[in-house]
Scaffold this motif. Structure first.
Motif, mmCIF file in Angstrom:
data_model
loop_
_atom_site.group_PDB
_atom_site.id
_atom_site.type_symbol
_atom_site.label_atom_id
_atom_site.label_comp_id
_atom_site.label_asym_id
_atom_site.label_seq_id
_atom_site.Cartn_x
_atom_site.Cartn_y
_atom_site.Cartn_z
ATOM 1 N N ASN A 394 0.831 -1.220 0.000
ATOM 2 C CA ASN A 394 0.000 0.000 0.000
ATOM 3 C C ASN A 394 0.853 1.253 0.000
ATOM 4 O O ASN A 394 0.536 2.230 -0.679
ATOM 5 N N GLU A 395 1.956 1.215 0.737
ATOM 6 C CA GLU A 395 2.841 2.395 0.757
ATOM 7 C C GLU A 395 3.443 2.644 -0.628
ATOM 8 O O GLU A 395 3.550 3.777 -1.090
ATOM 9 N N ILE A 396 3.833 1.553 -1.267
ATOM 10 C CA ILE A 396 4.431 1.664 -2.606
ATOM 11 C C ILE A 396 3.396 2.198 -3.605
ATOM 12 O O ILE A 396 3.676 3.100 -4.396
ATOM 13 N N ILE A 397 2.176 1.649 -3.519
ATOM 14 C CA ILE A 397 1.124 2.072 -4.460
ATOM 15 C C ILE A 397 0.797 3.553 -4.266
ATOM 16 O O ILE A 397 0.661 4.314 -5.235
ATOM 17 N N LEU A 398 0.715 3.972 -2.991
ATOM 18 C CA LEU A 398 0.391 5.377 -2.706
ATOM 19 C C LEU A 398 1.473 6.305 -3.266
ATOM 20 O O LEU A 398 1.185 7.323 -3.896
ATOM 21 N N LYS A 399 2.716 5.919 -3.027
ATOM 22 C CA LYS A 399 3.823 6.744 -3.536
ATOM 23 C C LYS A 399 3.743 6.839 -5.066
ATOM 24 O O LYS A 399 3.891 7.915 -5.634
ATOM 25 N N GLN A 400 3.492 5.699 -5.701
ATOM 26 C CA GLN A 400 3.430 5.709 -7.170
ATOM 27 C C GLN A 400 2.292 6.596 -7.664
ATOM 28 O O GLN A 400 2.437 7.327 -8.650
ATOM 29 N N LYS A 401 1.162 6.532 -6.948
ATOM 30 C CA LYS A 401 0.005 7.352 -7.357
ATOM 31 C C LYS A 401 0.382 8.834 -7.318
ATOM 32 O O LYS A 401 0.081 9.592 -8.247
ATOM 33 N N ASN A 402 1.079 9.225 -6.260
ATOM 34 C CA ASN A 402 1.514 10.628 -6.151
ATOM 35 C C ASN A 402 2.472 10.994 -7.272
ATOM 36 O O ASN A 402 2.365 12.068 -7.866
ATOM 37 N N HIS A 403 3.400 10.089 -7.558
ATOM 38 C CA HIS A 403 4.368 10.388 -8.618
ATOM 39 C C HIS A 403 3.685 10.447 -9.982
ATOM 40 O O HIS A 403 4.024 11.299 -10.811
ATOM 41 N N SER A 404 2.745 9.539 -10.228
ATOM 42 C CA SER A 404 2.046 9.554 -11.521
ATOM 43 C C SER A 404 1.294 10.872 -11.676
ATOM 44 O O SER A 404 1.284 11.471 -12.761
ATOM 45 N N PHE A 405 0.676 11.319 -10.586
ATOM 46 C CA PHE A 405 -0.049 12.597 -10.632
ATOM 47 C C PHE A 405 0.922 13.742 -10.909
ATOM 48 O O PHE A 405 0.673 14.597 -11.761
ATOM 49 N N PHE A 406 2.074 13.698 -10.205
ATOM 50 C CA PHE A 406 3.103 14.724 -10.411
ATOM 51 C C PHE A 406 3.542 14.749 -11.877
ATOM 52 O O PHE A 406 3.620 15.796 -12.510
ATOM 53 N N ARG A 407 3.821 13.563 -12.422
ATOM 54 C CA ARG A 407 4.277 13.478 -13.824
ATOM 55 C C ARG A 407 3.200 14.007 -14.768
ATOM 56 O O ARG A 407 3.482 14.752 -15.701
ATOM 57 N N ASN A 408 1.952 13.599 -14.532
ATOM 58 C CA ASN A 408 0.881 14.028 -15.434
ATOM 59 C C ASN A 408 0.652 15.537 -15.374
ATOM 60 O O ASN A 408 0.322 16.163 -16.384
ATOM 61 N N GLN A 409 0.848 16.107 -14.186
ATOM 62 C CA GLN A 409 0.684 17.567 -14.058
ATOM 63 C C GLN A 409 1.661 18.345 -14.952
ATOM 64 O O GLN A 409 1.370 19.454 -15.373
ATOM 65 N N GLN A 410 2.809 17.724 -15.230
ATOM 66 C CA GLN A 410 3.802 18.410 -16.065
ATOM 67 C C GLN A 410 3.289 18.635 -17.493
ATOM 68 O O GLN A 410 3.837 19.423 -18.236
ATOM 69 N N TYR A 411 2.240 17.902 -17.871
ATOM 70 C CA TYR A 411 1.714 18.051 -19.234
ATOM 71 C C TYR A 411 0.628 19.121 -19.320
ATOM 72 O O TYR A 411 0.180 19.467 -20.422
ATOM 73 N N LEU A 412 0.182 19.646 -18.166
ATOM 74 C CA LEU A 412 -0.929 20.616 -18.186
ATOM 75 C C LEU A 412 -0.579 21.822 -19.054
ATOM 76 O O LEU A 412 0.549 22.333 -18.990
ATOM 77 N N ASN A 413 -1.552 22.237 -19.865
ATOM 78 C CA ASN A 413 -1.419 23.384 -20.781
ATOM 79 C C ASN A 413 -0.409 23.161 -21.905
ATOM 80 O O ASN A 413 -0.083 24.090 -22.634
ATOM 81 N N LYS A 414 0.079 21.946 -22.024
ATOM 82 C CA LYS A 414 0.996 21.657 -23.141
ATOM 83 C C LYS A 414 0.214 20.952 -24.251
ATOM 84 O O LYS A 414 -0.872 20.420 -24.022
ATOM 85 N N ILE A 415 0.814 20.942 -25.444
ATOM 86 C CA ILE A 415 0.170 20.211 -26.549
ATOM 87 C C ILE A 415 0.914 18.899 -26.756
ATOM 88 O O ILE A 415 2.142 18.894 -26.889
ATOM 89 N N VAL A 416 0.148 17.800 -26.713
ATOM 90 C CA VAL A 416 0.768 16.480 -26.872
ATOM 91 C C VAL A 416 0.173 15.795 -28.107
ATOM 92 O O VAL A 416 -0.964 16.087 -28.480
ATOM 93 N N CYS A 417 0.952 14.919 -28.709
ATOM 94 C CA CYS A 417 0.452 14.177 -29.876
ATOM 95 C C CYS A 417 -0.128 12.835 -29.401
ATOM 96 O O CYS A 417 0.546 12.068 -28.720
#
Ligand code: 5AD
Ligand code: SF4
Length: 477
Positions: A394-417
């Motif tokens: 559970n600790e590992i999954i929670l950490k990954q969820k936070n990191h995935s959210f962090f990574r996805n936030q980096q795409y906000l307002n950007k244009i992706v293909c």
């Protein structure tokens, strides 16, 4: 009613009814298994079978099985008991394919009385012969592993295909012998597929309109073609064979150049086999996707050693730095096993710390499951209590969820293909597709079509998905 009319009607029924037998294939486990099921369907289609969408209506049910964790096997056993009822009132034959068939061999026939056919991953070409036996009410088995089998020249019959992306297997088996893993025993020694047959399969996919292929193998980075044969026998190859041999980076480059309009993905990579040349190829060709699935299993050197992983924590981190330096927009995903024998709190913290320093885009996280016959089962006691495994997972999954959210936030307002792959599960007014980094993006359908590459402005995100607005057909890939 006049008799000629009746006769004509019967005639029509006779001419339209197929005399083919029906096969229902159910697949469990990894992408390799899904790719194998498509090979099996192709073999059966050439032998008077057609695919059925429904188990009850079929003559043959095939279950392509997975042995990687105990839970996978339990699920398959449950499925088999569900089929018991079906078999009672019916002439349906039941076959078991894949890793569980290979692991249990004859025992499967002894333990599961409803099973008529057991076939290991290297024996699918023999299925028509085995079915002849089954037709004579015998039970049939072939679990021989092969030095050469790669099913080249068999063009897989796609199952549940979105007609946009497809798996293409390039290697079979695994020589790594991670101590927790049953795969080297169920899928045999590592061998690579003829590049000509790989290219031919990709060519046919492109002709059918496919836009993306994922090159598959337990360890794609160790791809080595020297005319056929096991990877371990390469040292015995002639000097000409060695001179003309192809490695994974060569294969990637050949495909990337030949198919500039197709996206190329690959999975799985193992840290010790990922060469500088492969990293170079990914960075050089825009159609090679900027995503690497790089399992690390544990962040603790003590545990890595006991797992017989062929890399240390430091080597793994150096590789990540190299990838990020060379390909700054590359996403990285992982596999982690928690609760391996003797894993203590410190080892667990090492795993969490490693995750923290890489901040993976996503990953697959598992509790250690002891597998019969593996080195870990023979040498170590499965001594981490289930409650601890659960807490750590559970600790590992929670950490990954936070990191995935962090990574996805980096795409906000950007244009992706985004390559459109299917309708969004949540709404039929939205498309769902992926970026080169393998991030899922949903956006309003507008006039875009399945298989289009679309520039999408990212407006929102969760830890799993980007939500955006499709702007135009993309010039990118
Ligand atoms: N227990 C738990 N997870 C396992 N995996 C392989 N064997 C086991 C096991 N015995 C995981 C590894 C591997 C992925 C495909 O499955 O993380 O990378
Ligand atoms: Fe199993 Fe390790 Fe081979 Fe992957 S690399 S299939 S985990 S033995």
């Amino acid at each position: 009613m006049n008799s000629t009319a009746t006769e004509t009607r019967i005639d029509k029924i006779v001419t339209t009814k197929s005399n083919k037998k029906k096969v229902f294939i159910e697949t469990y486990g990894c992408q390799m298994n899904f790719a194998d099921s498509e090979v099996v369907l192709s073999i059966l289609k050439n032998n008077q079978y057609e695919k059925s969408e429904n188990a009850i209506e079929s003559d043959l049910i095939l279950i392509n099985t997975c042995s990687i964790r105990e839970k996978a096997e339990i699920n398959i056993r449950k499925k088999l008991s569900a089929y018991k009822k079906l078999k009672k009132n019916n002439k349906i034959k039941i076959g078991v394919l894949g890793c569980m068939a290979e692991r249990l061999k004859k025992k499967f026939l002894e333990e599961e009385k409803i099973v008529d056919l057991v076939v290991g991953p290297d024996s699918y070409r023999d299925i028509p012969n085995l079915l002849d036996k089954v037709g004579n009410n015998e039970r049939a088995i072939n679990v021989k592993l092969s030095k050469f089998e790669t099913y080249e020249k068999i063009i897989p019959e796609r199952i549940n295909s979105n007609k946009v992306s497809a798996f293409v297997s390039i290697t079979r088996g695994c020589d790594n012998m991670c101590t927790f893993c049953v795969v080297p025993f169920t899928r045999g020694r590592e061998r690579s597929r003829d590049p000509k047959s790989i290219l031919n399969e990709i060519h046919l996919l492109e002709k059918k309109g496919f836009k993306e292929v994922t090159l598959l193998g337990q360890n794609v980075d160790s791809y080595l073609w020297y005319g056929g044969g096991l990877k371990k026998d390469y040292s015995k190859a002639s000097s000409l064979q060695k001179k003309t041999s192809l490695r994974f980076n060569n294969l990637l480059e050949i495909i990337a150049k030949e198919k500039p309009k197709m996206r190329i993905r690959f999975s799985t990579s193992n840290p010790q086999d990922m060469s500088d040349e492969v990293i170079e190829a990914i960075s050089k060709y825009r159609n090679i996707c900027k995503h690497i699935h790089l399992p690390f299993q544990s962040g603790s050197n003590k545990i890595l050693k006991k797992m017989n992983r062929l890399h240390t924590r430091e080597e793994y981190l150096r590789l990540i730095t190299k990838i990020k330096n060379k390909i700054p927009n590359c996403s990285i995903s992982h596999d982690i096993i928690t609760g391996f024998p003797s894993e203590n709190d410190e080892d667990h913290l090492d795993t969490l710390n490693l995750m923290e320093s890489v901040k993976y885009d996503y990953g697959y996280m598992f509790k250690y499951s002891e597998r019969p016959g593996t080195l870990a089962q023979k040498k170590f006691t499965d001594n981490v209590p289930m409650e601890i495994k659960n807490i750590r997972l559970n600790e590992i999954i929670l950490k990954q969820k936070n990191h995935s959210f962090f990574r996805n936030q980096q795409y906000l307002n950007k244009i992706v293909c985004v390559l459109i792959e299917k309708e969004s599960k949540k709404s039929d007014e939205f498309w769902s597709g992926r970026t080169t980094q393998n991030v899922v993006v949903v956006f309003s359908k507008k006039n875009f079509s399945l298989g289009d590459f679309v520039d999408v402005r990212v407006e929102n995100c969760t830890s799993a998905t980007l939500i955006g607005d499709g702007l135009r057909i993309s010039k990118d890939i």
